[in-house]
Design an enzyme around this catalytic site. Structure first.
Site, PDB file in Angstrom:
ATOM      1  N   CYS A 149       0.801  -1.235   0.000  1.00  0.00           N
ATOM      2  CA  CYS A 149       0.000   0.000   0.000  1.00  0.00           C
ATOM      3  C   CYS A 149       0.834   1.285   0.000  1.00  0.00           C
ATOM      4  O   CYS A 149       0.794   2.046  -0.958  1.00  0.00           O
ATOM      5  CB  CYS A 149      -0.933  -0.012   1.202  1.00  0.00           C
ATOM      6  SG  CYS A 149      -2.147  -1.337   1.114  1.00  0.00           S
TER       7      CYS A 149
ATOM      8  N   ARG B  13       6.451  -8.077   0.610  1.00  0.00           N
ATOM      9  CA  ARG B  13       6.313  -7.224  -0.574  1.00  0.00           C
ATOM     10  C   ARG B  13       6.886  -5.830  -0.332  1.00  0.00           C
ATOM     11  O   ARG B  13       6.560  -5.190   0.656  1.00  0.00           O
ATOM     12  CB  ARG B  13       4.835  -7.127  -0.974  1.00  0.00           C
ATOM     13  CG  ARG B  13       4.310  -8.428  -1.549  1.00  0.00           C
ATOM     14  CD  ARG B  13       2.846  -8.334  -1.890  1.00  0.00           C
ATOM     15  NE  ARG B  13       2.029  -8.163  -0.712  1.00  0.00           N
ATOM     16  CZ  ARG B  13       0.706  -8.093  -0.738  1.00  0.00           C
ATOM     17  NH1 ARG B  13       0.072  -8.157  -1.890  1.00  0.00           N
ATOM     18  NH2 ARG B  13       0.015  -7.947   0.368  1.00  0.00           N
TER      19      ARG B  13
HETATM   20  N1  NAD Z   1      -2.910  -6.118   1.829  1.00  0.00           N
HETATM   21  C1  NAD Z   1      -3.434  -5.042   2.374  1.00  0.00           C
HETATM   22  O1  NAD Z   1      -3.148  -4.741   3.514  1.00  0.00           O
HETATM   23  C2  NAD Z   1      -4.417  -4.177   1.625  1.00  0.00           C
HETATM   24  C3  NAD Z   1      -5.175  -3.268   2.365  1.00  0.00           C
HETATM   25  C4  NAD Z   1      -6.097  -2.481   1.703  1.00  0.00           C
HETATM   26  C5  NAD Z   1      -6.224  -2.573   0.322  1.00  0.00           C
HETATM   27  N2  NAD Z   1      -5.458  -3.455  -0.386  1.00  0.00           N
HETATM   28  C6  NAD Z   1      -5.663  -3.529  -1.832  1.00  0.00           C
HETATM   29  O2  NAD Z   1      -6.401  -4.708  -2.122  1.00  0.00           O
HETATM   30  C7  NAD Z   1      -6.020  -5.246  -3.392  1.00  0.00           C
HETATM   31  C8  NAD Z   1      -5.601  -6.695  -3.209  1.00  0.00           C
HETATM   32  O3  NAD Z   1      -4.457  -6.727  -2.380  1.00  0.00           O
HETATM   33  P1  NAD Z   1      -4.022  -8.015  -1.570  1.00  0.00           P
HETATM   34  O4  NAD Z   1      -3.078  -7.543  -0.527  1.00  0.00           O
HETATM   35  O5  NAD Z   1      -5.226  -8.790  -1.156  1.00  0.00           O
HETATM   36  O6  NAD Z   1      -3.220  -8.828  -2.701  1.00  0.00           O
HETATM   37  P2  NAD Z   1      -2.676 -10.325  -2.616  1.00  0.00           P
HETATM   38  O7  NAD Z   1      -1.515 -10.391  -3.524  1.00  0.00           O
HETATM   39  O8  NAD Z   1      -2.540 -10.753  -1.190  1.00  0.00           O
HETATM   40  O9  NAD Z   1      -3.848 -11.192  -3.218  1.00  0.00           O
HETATM   41  C9  NAD Z   1      -4.284 -11.077  -4.524  1.00  0.00           C
HETATM   42  C10 NAD Z   1      -4.778 -12.448  -4.970  1.00  0.00           C
HETATM   43  O10 NAD Z   1      -5.360 -12.267  -6.252  1.00  0.00           O
HETATM   44  C11 NAD Z   1      -5.005 -13.378  -7.048  1.00  0.00           C
HETATM   45  N3  NAD Z   1      -5.173 -12.956  -8.432  1.00  0.00           N
HETATM   46  C12 NAD Z   1      -4.373 -12.170  -9.187  1.00  0.00           C
HETATM   47  N4  NAD Z   1      -4.934 -11.975 -10.387  1.00  0.00           N
HETATM   48  C13 NAD Z   1      -6.083 -12.657 -10.390  1.00  0.00           C
HETATM   49  C14 NAD Z   1      -7.102 -12.831 -11.345  1.00  0.00           C
HETATM   50  N5  NAD Z   1      -7.037 -12.260 -12.539  1.00  0.00           N
HETATM   51  N6  NAD Z   1      -8.143 -13.619 -11.034  1.00  0.00           N
HETATM   52  C15 NAD Z   1      -8.228 -14.197  -9.817  1.00  0.00           C
HETATM   53  N7  NAD Z   1      -7.307 -14.049  -8.865  1.00  0.00           N
HETATM   54  C16 NAD Z   1      -6.253 -13.278  -9.157  1.00  0.00           C
HETATM   55  C17 NAD Z   1      -3.598 -13.725  -6.644  1.00  0.00           C
HETATM   56  O11 NAD Z   1      -3.296 -15.063  -6.953  1.00  0.00           O
HETATM   57  C18 NAD Z   1      -3.669 -13.485  -5.137  1.00  0.00           C
HETATM   58  O12 NAD Z   1      -4.012 -14.650  -4.423  1.00  0.00           O
HETATM   59  C19 NAD Z   1      -4.939  -4.324  -3.905  1.00  0.00           C
HETATM   60  O13 NAD Z   1      -5.523  -3.344  -4.734  1.00  0.00           O
HETATM   61  C20 NAD Z   1      -4.408  -3.674  -2.644  1.00  0.00           C
HETATM   62  O14 NAD Z   1      -3.829  -2.417  -2.898  1.00  0.00           O
HETATM   63  C21 NAD Z   1      -4.565  -4.272   0.251  1.00  0.00           C
END
Ligand code: NAD
Length: 401
Positions: free
Chosen positions: A257, A325
């Site tokens: 983030c 990350r």
């Molecule tokens: N991690 C955090 O603390 C956090 C907090 C708030 C917002 N976000 C936002 O949430 C979003 C997701 O982040 P995250 O941390 O959950 O990511 P992550 O990498 O933990 O998880 C993403 C998942 O999506 C899957 N994926 C990728 N492309 C795909 C597709 N086309 N179809 C199906 N699955 C797919 C991946 O295999 C992975 O398991 C981002 O935009 C991030 O900025 C994250």
């Protein structure tokens, strides 16, 4: 109601676990290993207990899949896929595009699509909706809404229930249905007047943290050059009961983030002709901290690190999670190696990283603490090397920022 959650990572699995208490959830992820592990009842995300996944599977309220056709009969889809930067540090919406393709190709009746992935203002209206329409064989009037995720993985005091949730639909009907969905498991819902406001608010929240972290990182360097303690000075400033919020210095910022989201805001600002110099500079200051740390360690160790054994303690981007990350440990290690140091790392929460496993917390000439997990004992760090540099400020009586 049947809910599909696209992406079963930190955000998607967390929301699936909460939604699964009230709805039937299909967790869609294109990583087969993740799908298989989840279907065998094993969670890969801190804060989502395997027992919860097992209980949902047993009650037929959750299953993971990598088959797009299993989304055919859902009523609501949540998008929770990564929104990283391209190698030239521009917003990368390729994962969002792929999620839109999955929806467009597999869902042939109107549903509510909610985006939880972080992106710039206008993403829902000008990117997600047109992309889903492009990939759909026929014209389907889906409802669209945004509800940016605020989860802080590994945090105990705030979760999906007690963190106020922003949302906005493209239409009043979309807003109403979005409220109905989240109100089942979130206590406070905050509707804003447009999806763009919700999208911008999420970016601004993280930009606020980024610039304040940069400011305190710059101040740490100023305090050191003045010969005063940055920590004592911050504690002194923090006695003011209003108009001050304490941030602490570090070796840099990590995670998905803070190093990424402000760049989304800067990119969209610049596209619209608005300057984002402050945001850009804050990013640079945070990136430069790893070099500053290596420079300080070199100066305090006779001016050279050539051949010295250096142990980097904590390679996760923050305490008590295994997430590496954008971790600041990586550039710290690079800067130390560039100075000839023989670098190993210790982090039993992360375990394995870049094909190597965690080294013992002992026997180094120099130890550098980048992240301190609660499980790491202060006394063990102090005993691990004759010279310890702590970038976290948590270990008393050693060198530091
Ligand atoms: N991690 C955090 O603390 C956090 C907090 C708030 C917002 N976000 C936002 O949430 C979003 C997701 O982040 P995250 O941390 O959950 O990511 P992550 O990498 O933990 O998880 C993403 C998942 O999506 C899957 N994926 C990728 N492309 C795909 C597709 N086309 N179809 C199906 N699955 C797919 C991946 O295999 C992975 O398991 C981002 O935009 C991030 O900025 C994250």
């Amino acid at each position: 109601m049947k809910v599909a959650v696209i992406g079963q990572g930190y955000v998607g699995l967390t929301i699936s676990a909460f939604a699964g208490q009230h709805f039937e959830v299909v967790g869609f992820d294109n990583n087969q290993k993740i799908v298989d592990r989840l279907n065998s009842g094993v969670s890969h995300i801190e804060g989502v207990e395997s027992a919860v996944i097992q209980q949902l599977i047993k009650a037929s309220r959750y299953r993971a899949t990598s088959e797009g056709r299993e989304l055919g009969n859902v009523d609501l889809v949540v998008i929770a896929v990564p929104t990283p930067l391209t190698p030239d540090r521009k917003p990368d919406l390729a994962y969002i595009d792929a999620a839109c393709k999955t929806i467009g190709e597999n869902i042939s009746r109107p549903v509510l699509v909610i985006n939880e992935s972080t992106s710039f203002p206008g993403t829902l209206r000008s990117y997600i909706k047109p992309a889903i329409e492009k990939y759909s064989k026929e014209k389907i009037e889906h409802l669209y809404a945004i509800s940016p995720e605020r989860v802080d993985p590994g945090r105990g005091d705030f979760n999906q229930k007690n963190t106020p949730r922003l949302f906005a639909g493209l239409t009043p009907e979309a807003s109403e249905k979005t409220r109905d969905f989240y109100s089942k498991f979130c206590h406070e819902l905050v509707e804003v007047s447009s999806p763009e406001v919700a999208e911008a608010a999420k970016l601004f929240e993280n930009t606020f943290r980024q610039v304040n972290i940069a400011l305190v990182n710059e101040f740490a360097q100023i305090a050191h050059s003045l010969g005063i303690s940055v920590y004592e000075t911050l504690d002194a400033a923090n006695t003011k009961p209003y108009g001050f919020m304490k941030f602490t210095p570090s070796a840099g910022v990590g995670g998905h983030c803070i190093p990424v989201d402000p760049t989304y805001l800067a990119a969209v600002a610049e596209e619209h002709g608005a300057p984002a110099t402050f945001i850009r500079r804050a990013n640079e200051v945070n990136l430069e901290m790893s070099k500053y740390v290596a420079d300080r360690i070199q100066v305090e160790n006779g001016g050279t690190l050539e051949g010295k054994s250096v142990l980097v303690v904590g390679v996760a981007y923050k305490p008590n999670v295994a997430d590496v990350r954008e971790t600041a440990a990586e550039p710290v290690i690079e800067h130390l190696r560039a100075r000839g140091a023989v670098v190993s790392w210790h982090d039993e929460v992360v375990g394995t990283w870049k094909g190597a496993t965690s080294s013992p917390l002992a026997g180094a000439e120099i130890s550098v603490v980048v992240t301190k997990h609660d499980s790491v004992k202060e006394a063990d760090v102090i005993a691990s090397a004759p010279y310890v540099f702590d970038t976290t400020g948590k270990i008393k009586g050693v060198h530091g920022l």
